[in-house]
Scaffold this motif. Structure first.
Motif, short mmCIF file in Angstrom:
data_model
loop_
_atom_site.label_atom_id
_atom_site.label_comp_id
_atom_site.label_asym_id
_atom_site.label_seq_id
_atom_site.Cartn_x
_atom_site.Cartn_y
_atom_site.Cartn_z
N GLU A 1 2.27 64.57 49.06
CA GLU A 1 1.01 63.83 48.82
C GLU A 1 -0.03 64.36 47.66
O GLU A 1 -0.77 63.45 46.91
N GLN A 2 0.08 65.80 47.12
CA GLN A 2 -0.52 65.83 46.05
C GLN A 2 0.35 64.75 44.23
O GLN A 2 -0.84 64.70 43.66
N GLU A 3 1.69 64.71 44.69
CA GLU A 3 2.10 63.86 43.07
C GLU A 3 1.97 62.44 43.92
O GLU A 3 1.56 62.20 42.59
N LYS A 4 1.25 61.61 45.24
CA LYS A 4 0.79 60.79 44.93
C LYS A 4 -0.29 60.15 44.91
O LYS A 4 -0.73 59.84 44.04
N ARG A 5 -1.55 61.56 44.69
CA ARG A 5 -2.56 61.02 44.05
C ARG A 5 -2.71 60.88 42.44
O ARG A 5 -3.69 60.55 42.73
N ARG A 6 -1.92 62.33 42.23
CA ARG A 6 -1.04 62.36 41.01
C ARG A 6 -1.43 61.15 39.52
O ARG A 6 -1.58 60.46 38.99
N THR A 7 -0.59 60.23 40.32
CA THR A 7 0.59 58.01 40.14
C THR A 7 -1.29 57.48 40.57
O THR A 7 -2.15 57.38 41.33
#
Length: 95
Positions: free
Chosen positions: A89-95
């Motif tokens: 979820e955190q990686e999705k927010r970064r992109t």
């Protein structure tokens, strides 16, 4: 087969295909898989990530909750699943 085994023409064709958006790729000869086929799918049967033993200090109530709510002693696996979900979820927010 490696890229070295392909002719220049074949590499050009692959590059052209790779540049197409999904909506322009004809998949009529490949039927869609019905959703019910995925009901019993499990990632763990084929995917085995490398595990690394660590020492981690958790709040006693958090650890207790996982031990009480996960049957069969798989609380560490469940903690890992929850952490992995958080990372994704955190990686999705970064992109």
């Amino acid at each position: 087969m490696s890229k070295k085994d392909l002719s220049q023409d074949q590499r050009n064709q692959l590059a052209k295909l790779a540049g197409l958006p999904d909506s322009e790729i004809n998949t009529s000869d490949i039927p869609e898989v019905p959703a019910e086929n995925w009901i019993h799918a499990r990632r763990g049967h084929l995917y085995r990530p490398l595990k690394q033993p660590v020492t981690i200090r958790l709040d006693a109530d958090v650890l207790s909750w996982f031990k009480e709510h996960v049957g069969g002693g798989g609380y560490q696996t469940e903690i890992n699943r929850v952490l992995r979900h958080h990372v994704i979820e955190q990686e999705k927010r970064r992109t």
